[in-house]
Write a protein that holds these residues in place. Structure first.
Motif, PDB file in Angstrom:
ATOM      1  N   VAL A 183       4.477   2.204   7.779  1.00  0.00           N
ATOM      2  CA  VAL A 183       3.465   2.038   8.084  1.00  0.00           C
ATOM      3  C   VAL A 183       2.734   2.130   9.245  1.00  0.00           C
ATOM      4  O   VAL A 183       3.625   2.652  10.275  1.00  0.00           O
ATOM      5  CB  VAL A 183       3.031  -0.127   8.542  1.00  0.00           C
ATOM      6  CG1 VAL A 183       1.632   0.030   8.690  1.00  0.00           C
ATOM      7  CG2 VAL A 183       3.641  -0.536   7.110  1.00  0.00           C
ATOM      8  N   LYS A 184       1.740   2.503   9.231  1.00  0.00           N
ATOM      9  CA  LYS A 184       1.434   3.715  10.668  1.00  0.00           C
ATOM     10  C   LYS A 184       0.466   3.035  11.137  1.00  0.00           C
ATOM     11  O   LYS A 184      -0.152   2.633  11.032  1.00  0.00           O
ATOM     12  CB  LYS A 184       0.794   4.935  10.355  1.00  0.00           C
ATOM     13  CG  LYS A 184       1.590   6.382   9.248  1.00  0.00           C
ATOM     14  CD  LYS A 184       0.204   7.454   9.454  1.00  0.00           C
ATOM     15  CE  LYS A 184       1.255   8.297   7.730  1.00  0.00           C
ATOM     16  NZ  LYS A 184       1.375   7.894   6.945  1.00  0.00           N
ATOM     17  N   VAL A 185       0.824   2.891  12.855  1.00  0.00           N
ATOM     18  CA  VAL A 185      -0.444   1.840  13.722  1.00  0.00           C
ATOM     19  C   VAL A 185      -0.724   3.113  14.598  1.00  0.00           C
ATOM     20  O   VAL A 185       0.040   3.843  15.135  1.00  0.00           O
ATOM     21  CB  VAL A 185       1.433   1.101  14.603  1.00  0.00           C
ATOM     22  CG1 VAL A 185      -0.227   0.211  15.753  1.00  0.00           C
ATOM     23  CG2 VAL A 185       1.441   0.336  13.243  1.00  0.00           C
ATOM     24  N   TRP A 186      -1.518   2.903  15.901  1.00  0.00           N
ATOM     25  CA  TRP A 186      -2.931   3.223  16.344  1.00  0.00           C
ATOM     26  C   TRP A 186      -2.319   2.426  17.017  1.00  0.00           C
ATOM     27  O   TRP A 186      -3.905   1.529  16.551  1.00  0.00           O
ATOM     28  CB  TRP A 186      -3.347   4.353  15.943  1.00  0.00           C
ATOM     29  CG  TRP A 186      -2.993   5.379  15.094  1.00  0.00           C
ATOM     30  CD1 TRP A 186      -2.910   6.636  15.746  1.00  0.00           C
ATOM     31  CD2 TRP A 186      -3.083   5.829  14.053  1.00  0.00           C
ATOM     32  NE1 TRP A 186      -2.646   7.340  15.122  1.00  0.00           N
ATOM     33  CE2 TRP A 186      -2.786   7.072  13.542  1.00  0.00           C
ATOM     34  CE3 TRP A 186      -2.501   4.646  12.773  1.00  0.00           C
ATOM     35  CZ2 TRP A 186      -2.178   7.976  12.555  1.00  0.00           C
ATOM     36  CZ3 TRP A 186      -3.039   4.857  11.530  1.00  0.00           C
ATOM     37  CH2 TRP A 186      -2.559   6.793  11.255  1.00  0.00           C
ATOM     38  N   ALA A 187      -3.434   2.466  18.498  1.00  0.00           N
ATOM     39  CA  ALA A 187      -4.766   2.290  18.845  1.00  0.00           C
ATOM     40  C   ALA A 187      -5.123   2.776  19.763  1.00  0.00           C
ATOM     41  O   ALA A 187      -5.023   3.942  19.462  1.00  0.00           O
ATOM     42  CB  ALA A 187      -3.652   1.286  20.419  1.00  0.00           C
ATOM     43  N   ILE A 188      -6.750   2.650  19.317  1.00  0.00           N
ATOM     44  CA  ILE A 188      -7.658   3.376  19.758  1.00  0.00           C
ATOM     45  C   ILE A 188      -8.708   2.699  20.750  1.00  0.00           C
ATOM     46  O   ILE A 188      -8.621   1.720  21.172  1.00  0.00           O
ATOM     47  CB  ILE A 188      -8.782   3.332  18.055  1.00  0.00           C
ATOM     48  CG1 ILE A 188      -7.687   3.911  17.381  1.00  0.00           C
ATOM     49  CG2 ILE A 188      -9.801   4.084  18.116  1.00  0.00           C
ATOM     50  CD1 ILE A 188      -8.574   3.797  15.843  1.00  0.00           C
ATOM     51  N   SER A 189      -8.944   3.860  21.603  1.00  0.00           N
ATOM     52  CA  SER A 189      -9.988   3.405  22.694  1.00  0.00           C
ATOM     53  C   SER A 189     -11.680   4.405  22.147  1.00  0.00           C
ATOM     54  O   SER A 189     -11.492   5.675  22.842  1.00  0.00           O
ATOM     55  CB  SER A 189      -9.406   4.560  24.141  1.00  0.00           C
ATOM     56  OG  SER A 189      -9.951   3.826  25.501  1.00  0.00           O
ATOM     57  N   SER A 249       1.000  -1.378  -0.497  1.00  0.00           N
ATOM     58  CA  SER A 249      -0.338  -0.321  -0.547  1.00  0.00           C
ATOM     59  C   SER A 249       0.689   1.158   0.314  1.00  0.00           C
ATOM     60  O   SER A 249       1.674   1.386   0.365  1.00  0.00           O
ATOM     61  CB  SER A 249      -0.559   0.176   1.079  1.00  0.00           C
ATOM     62  OG  SER A 249      -1.535   1.550   1.290  1.00  0.00           O
ATOM     63  N   SER A 250       0.486   2.245  -0.703  1.00  0.00           N
ATOM     64  CA  SER A 250       1.255   3.612  -0.733  1.00  0.00           C
ATOM     65  C   SER A 250       1.214   4.063   0.404  1.00  0.00           C
ATOM     66  O   SER A 250       1.446   5.213   1.082  1.00  0.00           O
ATOM     67  CB  SER A 250       0.298   4.293  -1.933  1.00  0.00           C
ATOM     68  OG  SER A 250      -1.185   4.704  -1.925  1.00  0.00           O
ATOM     69  N   ASP A 251      -0.214   4.079   1.284  1.00  0.00           N
ATOM     70  CA  ASP A 251       0.136   4.943   2.621  1.00  0.00           C
ATOM     71  C   ASP A 251      -0.985   3.607   4.029  1.00  0.00           C
ATOM     72  O   ASP A 251      -1.928   3.676   4.294  1.00  0.00           O
ATOM     73  CB  ASP A 251      -1.550   5.853   2.982  1.00  0.00           C
ATOM     74  CG  ASP A 251      -1.475   6.144   4.220  1.00  0.00           C
ATOM     75  OD1 ASP A 251      -0.333   6.602   5.038  1.00  0.00           O
ATOM     76  OD2 ASP A 251      -3.229   6.918   4.003  1.00  0.00           O
TER      77      ASP A 251
END
Length: 273
Positions: free
Chosen positions: A212-218, A140-142
């Protein structure tokens, strides 16, 4: 299948927060190819029928993919299908999860069974799926990976008692043994979600130089079916409509929280570790 749409794979996308996330993305001005992962494909098809009824003018398209987070073979098959059908993955939303504490409280699972089931579903299965999906994400490009965690997972906030929610989940029971099953039972669930936060940090570290952008989401305290408490009971305890959580996930998908990459994001800021 060549497509210019962002390709999204979301586990547990047929119900609760997952469904509201799909709905929020489908209502966006951007067009997505949304693959709903669920254990029972017929439930995914029902979810799609509901989405298409509620949002007849959506520019997004939907499909269902069987994905059981407790089964490596199921996850391997799902990723093979994604590879064959799309050849890449732009956004992986690790939403699928479950709470088993209430089954322990009702005597339907032993202590070990409840803890193992919670970690297997919420952490181990999510880790396996993410590992399998990396080659597709790198095309992927994003690429973006989102881990849905919980407001109960913050170690720092276990010392908070300044609002009804924290006062309830952090309260100590009266002395004596055994302890009564009062309120919402959360021990294995919140422990596993704390582990998921570290997993998100690890994937942020591992894939940082790959872009690669990584988050945890609450997503907040939501009135979903999670934990067996029932949506109406949770609403009386102050839970918000699950659509509010869907908005938070959508904001991350669409780049509104890129400054918070690698963190646990909330609607109103960053959740403490």
């Amino acid at each position: 299948m060549a497509t210019d749409k962002k390709i999204v794979f979301i586990t547990g996308g047929n119900t609760g927060l997952g469904f509201e996330t799909v709905k929020a993305l489908a209502a966006s001005t951007s067009a997505y190819e949304i693959i709903i992962g669920c254990r029972t494909p017929s439930k995914g098809e029902e979810a799609i029928a509901s989405l298409e009824s509620q949002l007849p003018n959506t520019s997004s398209t939907f499909s269902v993919l069987q994905a059981d987070l407790t089964s490596d073979s199921s996850l391997e098959s799902a990723v093979r299908t994604l590879t064959s059908n799309f050849g890449r993955l732009d956004i992986l939303i690790n939403n699928g999860g479950a709470s088993f504490d209430w089954l322990l409280a009702e005597g339907k699972l032993s202590l070990r069974e409840a803890f193992n089931a919670s970690w297997d579903t919420n952490v181990s299965g999510t880790h396996v799926l993410t590992t399998l999906a990396v080659p597709l994400l790198l095309k992927s490009s994003d690429p973006r990976v989102l881990f849905i965690t919980s407001g109960t997972s913050s170690l720092g906030e276990t010392e908070r008692f300044d609002n009804p929610t924290h006062a309830r989940i952090n309260a100590s029971p009266e002395k004596g043994w055994p302890k009564p099953n009062a309120g919402l039972a959360l021990t294995s669930y919140r422990s596993a979600k704390t582990g998921l936060n570290m997993l998100a940090r690890e994937w942020h570290r591992i894939l940082l130089k790959d872009g690669v952008k990584v988050w945890a989401i609450s997503p907040g305290f939501l009135a979903t079916g999670l934990g067996g408490a029932g949506a109406e009971r949770l609403k009386k305890m102050g839970a918000k409509d699950p659509s509010e959580g869907g908005k938070v996930v959508k904001a991350v998908v669409e780049g509104e929280r890129d400054q918070d990459v690698g963190k646990v994001v909330r609607a109103d800021g960053i959740q403490p570790w």
